[in-house]
Motif scaffolding. Structure first.
Motif, PDB file in Angstrom:
ATOM      1  N   GLN A   1       0.822  -1.204   0.000  1.00 49.47           N
ATOM      2  CA  GLN A   1       0.000   0.000   0.000  1.00 49.47           C
ATOM      3  C   GLN A   1       0.860   1.260   0.000  1.00 49.47           C
ATOM      4  N   ASP A   2       2.045   1.181   0.624  1.00 50.07           N
ATOM      5  CA  ASP A   2       2.893   2.370   0.756  1.00 50.07           C
ATOM      6  C   ASP A   2       3.984   2.437  -0.297  1.00 50.07           C
ATOM      7  N   CYS A   3       3.817   1.735  -1.426  1.00 54.91           N
ATOM      8  CA  CYS A   3       4.879   1.721  -2.433  1.00 54.91           C
ATOM      9  C   CYS A   3       5.184   3.133  -2.907  1.00 54.91           C
ATOM     10  N   SER A   4       6.427   3.513  -2.813  1.00 51.67           N
ATOM     11  CA  SER A   4       6.867   4.860  -3.178  1.00 51.67           C
ATOM     12  C   SER A   4       6.715   5.163  -4.659  1.00 51.67           C
ATOM     13  N   LEU A   5       6.620   4.121  -5.489  1.00 49.34           N
ATOM     14  CA  LEU A   5       6.558   4.294  -6.934  1.00 49.34           C
ATOM     15  C   LEU A   5       5.183   3.979  -7.500  1.00 49.34           C
ATOM     16  N   GLY A   6       4.167   3.899  -6.633  1.00 49.65           N
ATOM     17  CA  GLY A   6       2.815   3.621  -7.085  1.00 49.65           C
ATOM     18  C   GLY A   6       2.533   2.129  -7.151  1.00 49.65           C
ATOM     19  N   ARG A   7       1.339   1.788  -7.605  1.00 53.80           N
ATOM     20  CA  ARG A   7       0.922   0.383  -7.621  1.00 53.80           C
ATOM     21  C   ARG A   7       0.957  -0.227  -9.020  1.00 53.80           C
ATOM     22  N   ASP A   8       1.342   0.583 -10.021  1.00 52.12           N
ATOM     23  CA  ASP A   8       1.390   0.113 -11.404  1.00 52.12           C
ATOM     24  C   ASP A   8       2.851  -0.103 -11.810  1.00 52.12           C
ATOM     25  N   ALA A   9       3.245  -1.357 -11.986  1.00 56.78           N
ATOM     26  CA  ALA A   9       4.643  -1.665 -12.302  1.00 56.78           C
ATOM     27  C   ALA A   9       5.085  -1.013 -13.606  1.00 56.78           C
ATOM     28  N   LYS A  10       4.188  -0.865 -14.574  1.00 58.25           N
ATOM     29  CA  LYS A  10       4.557  -0.270 -15.855  1.00 58.25           C
ATOM     30  C   LYS A  10       4.866   1.218 -15.727  1.00 58.25           C
ATOM     31  N   GLN A  11       4.299   1.866 -14.708  1.00 61.23           N
ATOM     32  CA  GLN A  11       4.498   3.295 -14.523  1.00 61.23           C
ATOM     33  C   GLN A  11       5.615   3.596 -13.529  1.00 61.23           C
TER      34      GLN A  11
END
Length: 520
Positions: free
Chosen positions: A292-302
């Protein structure tokens, strides 16, 4: 070359001192042992005076590791220039943790942690406490010539100059004036290395892996070992490879973990390393986007685009830190690279990137300081200086602008997450201005007569990619142990499958079965 039989060993306690609290010194002569090159008998047969290790500690980590029980240290004397054995000499710092079961002792296990330029005393002290090998082997670490407790030390920048260099981000200015300024700084750096290093250009000319391998053979003899048992990590695999080529019949066993490809030139190695770190970054992203706290968002492609949008602005707007320092673009990317060496650092990496979103930079700066070996007191080890000095003589210099431009293009393509958004330039590095010629170059090693050695290679190793280990094992005619993980090196790091196979080989000289793979 003269063959010396089994040497007599003498042990003499130092004379009583007027200071009853001073540590007792023990002078021990075990060499010369094995084959002694002409003109080097005095070095191969020298006595070693073992003493407390406190004065050998140069960093905070050294002080922690060298304060452990059972450790003794000494200085080994070697020629500055092996072509002139009657000329100047230098000293090599050595540490020994004796085998805890002396009745079952096999010999010495000489350890090198890589770098190049990394100090080896602390590494051996730490590794001696892992597993069962210290029961059968003396653990021996050494600070390679020019490094740590060895004298003289390669030194190029002061602490203040190193801080300033890290804060400037000069490499982001790709204008003609910016490139000219970078070239001038690299030329000045090379001049400072020659000026500030003890014995000057003569030391720089003889600081490479060719000479470190010769030092190890002197150490082998002085320790009383007819054959060398060696454990080398990362750049330590290049040292092991050069030793094996120089002294193939003096090898008992070698574990080479995190290998460099012996035939790969500096450009090829740079690009392969870029590919390795890109893969590690992709693995980090896959881990991060599940949170939930991923610094780079939840979309691996982005995620890669998000990373660049977060880090690139630091080139013009660094983050002010509480201690007055600034987190630059260069320090931020260095901190990220440090964290990609091991999955264990992914958690602080994610936290550090989230901090940057809040205009904070404490954690990324701590990671960068760890990579740069900057202590809490602001004092740097000389590892980065020695790294440059060794690389500048181990490989031919690259000065062709077209080659440099192509290398930068290939690196940006291999590691797009580290692309700073600027066009490639033909800026030179310090090696282009180095005051002495190279003494090594990539080549297929010639190791006739070497016994089987073991190469350990990790599938997701960012710094020394897996295929380099495959190629080194093939070049040396040795065995390959594969570890499936994302980290740099694996042996004696708590992975039972790897540790058991490597330890069994060092103890019993039996390679693991062909094709053996381990996973975490």
């Amino acid at each position: 070359m003269a063959l010396i039989g089994t040497a007599l060993s003498t042990l003499v306690l130092a004379a009583c001192t007027s200071n009853p609290g001073a540590p007792v010194q023990e002078t021990e002569r075990k060499g010369p042992t094995g084959v002694v090159p002409d003109g080097l008998s005095a070095f191969y047969g020298q006595a070693l005076t073992w003493e407390d290790c406190a004065d050998y500690a140069k960093t905070d980590n050294d002080k922690e590791q060298l304060g452990k029980d059972g450790l003794r240290c000494a200085h080994l004397t070697v020629p500055l220039d092996y072509g002139k054995p009657d000329g100047d000499t230098i000293t090599i710092g050595v540490l020994r943790k004796p085998a805890t079961e002396p009745d079952r002792r096999i010999g010495s296990l000489v350890v090198n942690p890589g770098g190049p330029g990394a100090a080896g005393l602390s590494a051996a002290a730490r590794l001696s406490g892992v597993g069962e090998l210290n029961k059968r082997f003396d653990f021996v670490g050494f600070d390679p010539r020019g490094v740590g407790s060895s004298e003289p030390t390669v030194r190029c920048l002061t602490d203040q100059e190193r801080d300033a260099e890290r804060a400037e981000d000069d490499e982001l200015d790709t204008s003609p004036a910016g490139v000219a300024r970078q070239d001038a700084e690299q030329e000045e750096f090379a001049a400072k290395c020659a000026e500030r290093t003890g014995k000057g250009a003569a030391m720089l000319a003889n600081v490479g892996t060719r000479d470190v391998a010769r030092d190890i053979d002197v150490l082998r003899s002085a320790l009383g070992d007819e054959k060398l048992t060696y454990l080398g990590y990362s750049y330590g695999t290049r040292i092991g490879t050069v030793y094996a080529e120089s002294f193939p019949r003096n090898v008992r066993a070698m574990v080479l973990d995190g290998a460099l490809d012996p035939e790969q030139d500096a450009v090829g190695e740079l690009v392969a390393q870029g590919e390795g770190f890109q893969k590690a970054f992709t693995d980090f992203v896959a881990w991060c986007v599940q949170r939930q706290d991923c610094s780079l968002g939840r979309d691996a492609k982005q995620a890669q685009t998000n990373f660049q949008q977060l880090i690139r602005p630091l080139g013009t707007r660094p983050v002010e830190l509480a201690d007055g320092r600034k987190l630059s673009y260069g320090d931020a990317t260095t901190g990220v690279i440090q964290a990609l060496y091991s999955e264990q650092l992914w958690e602080p990496l994610n936290t550090g990137l989230n901090e940057v979103k809040q205009n904070k930079g404490r954690i990324l700066m701590l990671l960068a300081d760890s990579y740069e070996e900057r202590g809490k007191d602001g004092h740097y080890s000389t590892t980065q200086d020695a790294f440059t000095a060794v690389r500048c003589v181990d490989d031919p210099r690259v000065t062709d602008p077209n080659v440099i431009l192509e290398a930068q293009r290939r690196y940006k393509a291999a590691a797009p997450f580290l692309d700073d958004g600027n066009p490639p330039t033909a800026s030179l590095d310090a090696c282009a201005y180095w005051p002495v010629p190279n003494t090594g170059e990539p080549h297929l090693p010639r190791v006739e007569g070497i016994p089987p050695i073991l190469v350990v290679s990790t599938t997701g190793d960012p710094a020394t990619p897996y295929e380099a280990g495959v190629n080194l094992a093939r070049a040396l005619g040795g065995g390959l142990l594969t570890y499936e993980a994302t980290q740099h090196t694996a042996f004696l790091q708590g992975v039972a499958c790897v540790d058991d196979a490597g330890s069994a080989y060092l103890t019993d000289l039996v390679l693991p079965e062909e094709g053996k793979r381990c996973s975490g």
